[in-house]
Design an enzyme around this catalytic site. Structure first.
Site, PDB file in Angstrom:
ATOM      1  N   ASP A 177     -10.950  -1.765   7.509  1.00 35.96           N
ATOM      2  CA  ASP A 177     -10.790  -2.551   6.509  1.00 35.96           C
ATOM      3  C   ASP A 177     -12.161  -3.279   6.341  1.00 35.96           C
ATOM      4  O   ASP A 177     -12.372  -4.175   7.377  1.00 35.96           O
ATOM      5  CB  ASP A 177      -9.605  -3.608   6.688  1.00 35.96           C
ATOM      6  N   HIS A 178     -13.120  -2.766   5.456  1.00 34.71           N
ATOM      7  CA  HIS A 178     -14.514  -3.319   5.663  1.00 34.71           C
ATOM      8  C   HIS A 178     -14.556  -4.778   5.751  1.00 34.71           C
ATOM      9  O   HIS A 178     -15.502  -5.376   6.091  1.00 34.71           O
ATOM     10  CB  HIS A 178     -15.484  -2.533   4.876  1.00 34.71           C
ATOM     11  N   HIS A 240      -7.713  -5.952   1.810  1.00 33.86           N
ATOM     12  CA  HIS A 240      -8.634  -7.023   1.959  1.00 33.86           C
ATOM     13  C   HIS A 240      -7.813  -8.513   1.796  1.00 33.86           C
ATOM     14  O   HIS A 240      -8.046  -9.368   2.572  1.00 33.86           O
ATOM     15  CB  HIS A 240      -9.813  -7.053   0.900  1.00 33.86           C
TER      16      HIS A 240
HETATM   17  C1  BG6 Z   1     -13.143  -1.777  -1.888  1.00 34.08           C
HETATM   18  C2  BG6 Z   1     -12.787  -1.264  -3.212  1.00 34.08           C
HETATM   19  O1  BG6 Z   1     -12.323  -1.593  -0.961  1.00 34.08           O
HETATM   20  O2  BG6 Z   1     -13.981  -2.915  -1.849  1.00 34.08           O
HETATM   21  C3  BG6 Z   1     -13.743  -1.453  -4.206  1.00 34.08           C
HETATM   22  O3  BG6 Z   1     -12.069   0.091  -3.159  1.00 34.08           O
HETATM   23  C4  BG6 Z   1     -14.308  -2.643  -4.183  1.00 34.08           C
HETATM   24  O4  BG6 Z   1     -13.004  -1.408  -5.859  1.00 34.08           O
HETATM   25  C5  BG6 Z   1     -14.716  -3.100  -2.793  1.00 34.08           C
HETATM   26  O5  BG6 Z   1     -15.485  -2.926  -5.128  1.00 34.08           O
HETATM   27  C6  BG6 Z   1     -15.393  -4.465  -2.515  1.00 34.08           C
HETATM   28  O6  BG6 Z   1     -16.124  -4.566  -1.444  1.00 34.08           O
HETATM   29  P1  BG6 Z   1     -17.285  -5.567  -1.316  1.00 34.08           P
HETATM   30  O7  BG6 Z   1     -17.659  -5.314   0.048  1.00 34.08           O
HETATM   31  O8  BG6 Z   1     -18.497  -5.223  -2.438  1.00 34.08           O
HETATM   32  O9  BG6 Z   1     -16.710  -7.040  -1.814  1.00 34.08           O
END
Ligand code: BG6
Length: 490
Positions: A177-178, A240
């Protein structure tokens, strides 16, 4: 030495994620000495590429980061390409040969990290074939990194998990989960557990409500095909947002280690109230962006986007109120909202504290004082602010709000490690703190499934918010009916 030793096998080596995130992150680790002589990367995908072509692609992807051409070329020389059909067991013997050759050539001690950066449809079959094809080692470590989405509901996630668990143990599985790799998400624990001033007040006696906003200004871009089957609920809430909720809500772990932290996160997620289907409209708001013109720029509506059904019922916005039924949080709403094509790109958490019992500073009205608010800025701004009431300079006793603010400089933010860089290093260290445990995935899907089912049973009149706004009006009403307001109003 800080050098990590491993063979990376990347499934989806020609893909967007590999080029945008993985190769640059590996290069950053190389620059910092975490990767040095003893590492190699096998990139696999269907198409036929030569090693030379693959290395050019890798060099391109780190363009701008590279210290020098020679340094980049040296790094890229560790990369090998193997055309591969993930469903064909024969192909795994070719992969095994290459694996063994590289293991010996670079003295990798049998350490293997398999990165699945491709369609989740193949996660099960790949893990099974890695085992059946004898690619798992006895001498070093076997670790599997999996990208999202992990299933599309509880039962598909369970099935996927069972398939993977037939080849890998839970502690060998690293579910990405980045958001957990983001600097300021990791800072939530520091704010809480390194400051008595906050931790002693981190409960329903002193906190009125918590607000989490993940706002995006972009639309779905080229991802309409995926997104139209997913929607904001699955794309952002299931992973997230619930992960951030669990970090905000968990009990203090006894140590800041993966086992202890994840045990607390799991307990927090298990305490999240599961709604009855008929209560869903009371707690959740969904939206879809329509076309609009903002400052002279025209934006198409979601239904006009590429690969999106013209009568799509998919939500591009979701707001809601999460309740956590335990001693610490009983009665405290955790509001959240996320959406595409909103006014601004920004992620932040606002923690609103309860008011003092009586406003002594305002004789003429019953106006309460503004609440103290602690804000954690996640991105693109990184930092904190704290709002306090202070005396206005002058002869009277009027108050004004003072905002103490600390925002990381652009330079600090630019130099802070990328989420993927941190997460890959964690995996090399065998540290799963910032990855999601199966029990977390399971609880999150159970929560989300109820909402999804309630929504699927009812068609809704979309679009219901214009591009460039902060979502449908119902998102504001969600708070006003409880006597609150969104603290952040871009
Ligand atoms: C991803 C989603 O997990 O997270 C995307 O699939 C979203 O739809 C993205 O845009 C948002 O990540 P960040 O790091 O740009 O906030």
């Amino acid at each position: 030495s800080k050098e990590k030793i491993a063979l990376f096998t990347i499934f989806g080596g020609t893909g967007d994620l590999a080029k945008r995130k993985l190769y640059p992150s590996l290069y950053r680790l190389y620059k910092k000495g975490f990767l040095a002589e003893k590492f190699a990367v096998i990139g696999t995908a269907r198409r036929e590429w030569t090693d030379e072509y693959y290395r050019d692609i890798v060099m391109d992807s780190i363009n701008g980061l590279a210290e020098s051409y020679e340094h980049a070329a040296e790094f890229a020389s560790h990369f090998y390409y193997q055309s591969h059909n993930v469903t064909d067991i024969e192909h795994y013997s070719t992969l095994k040969k290459l694996t063994e050759t590289l293991d010996e050539k670079y003295q990798l001690e049998g350490n293997r990290l398999f990165y699945l950066a491709m369609s989740p449809n193949f996660f099960g079959i790949i893990s099974q074939n890695l085992k059946d094809g004898l690619l798992l080692t006895d001498s070093g470590f076997n670790r599997l990194i999996i990208e999202k989405p992990f299933g599309h509901n509880y039962s598909s996630a369970l099935e996927l998990n069972e398939q993977i668990r037939a080849s890998f143990a839970e502690d060998q599985i690293y579910r990405i989960d980045h958001y957990l790799g983001k600097e300021m998400v990791q800072n939530i624990s520091a704010v809480r557990f390194a400051n008595n001033m906050f931790e002693s007040m981190w409960n329903n006696r002193y906190i009125d409500n918590i607000q989490i906003t993940l706002s995006e200004s972009l639309g779905v871009e080229e991802r309409g095909g995926y997104y139209d089957t997913s929607g904001a609920l699955r794309d952002m809430l299931q992973n997230h947002i619930l992960q951030m909720v669990s970090l905000l809500a968990m009990e203090p772990p006894t140590r800041l280690h993966d086992k202890e932290i994840r045990a607390e996160k799991i307990k927090a997620l298990q305490a999240v109230r599961l709604f009855k289907p008929e209560d869903v409209p009371h707690y959740l708001v969904r939206g879809q962006y329509g076309r609009s013109t903002v400052n002279g720029e025209h934006f198409e509506g979601y239904r006009e986007e590429l690969n999106v059904a013209p009568d799509s019922q998919t939500e591009t916005f979701v707001a809601g109120k999460i309740m956590i039924d335990n001693f610490r949080w009983s009665g405290v709403p955790f509001y959240f909202r996320t959406g595409k094509r909103l006014a601004e790109k920004g992620t932040q958490i606002d923690i609103e504290f309860k008011n003092v019992p009586l406003n002594l500073f305002n004789d003429n009205s019953d106006e309460p004082l503004p609440p103290n608010v602690l804000t954690i800025y996640i991105q693109p701004t990184e930092g904190f602010s704290l709002e306090l009431n202070t005396k206005k300079v002058g002869l009277g006793l009027e108050t004004e709000t003072l905002k103490l603010e600390q925002k990381h400089s652009a330079e600090t933010t630019a130099n802070s490690p990328e989420a993927y860089e941190k997460l890959i290093l964690d995996c090399l260290n065998g540290d799963s703190t910032n990855f999601t445990h199966w029990d977390e995935v399971a609880s999150s899907w159970k929560f989300v499934d109820i909402i999804r089912q309630a929504w699927d049973n009812e068609t809704i009149d979309f679009p219901n918010y214009p591009s460039g706004s902060m979502g449908p009006i119902e998102s504001d009403l969600l708070l006003t009916k409880d006597g609150f307001q969104w603290h952040w109003c871009p």
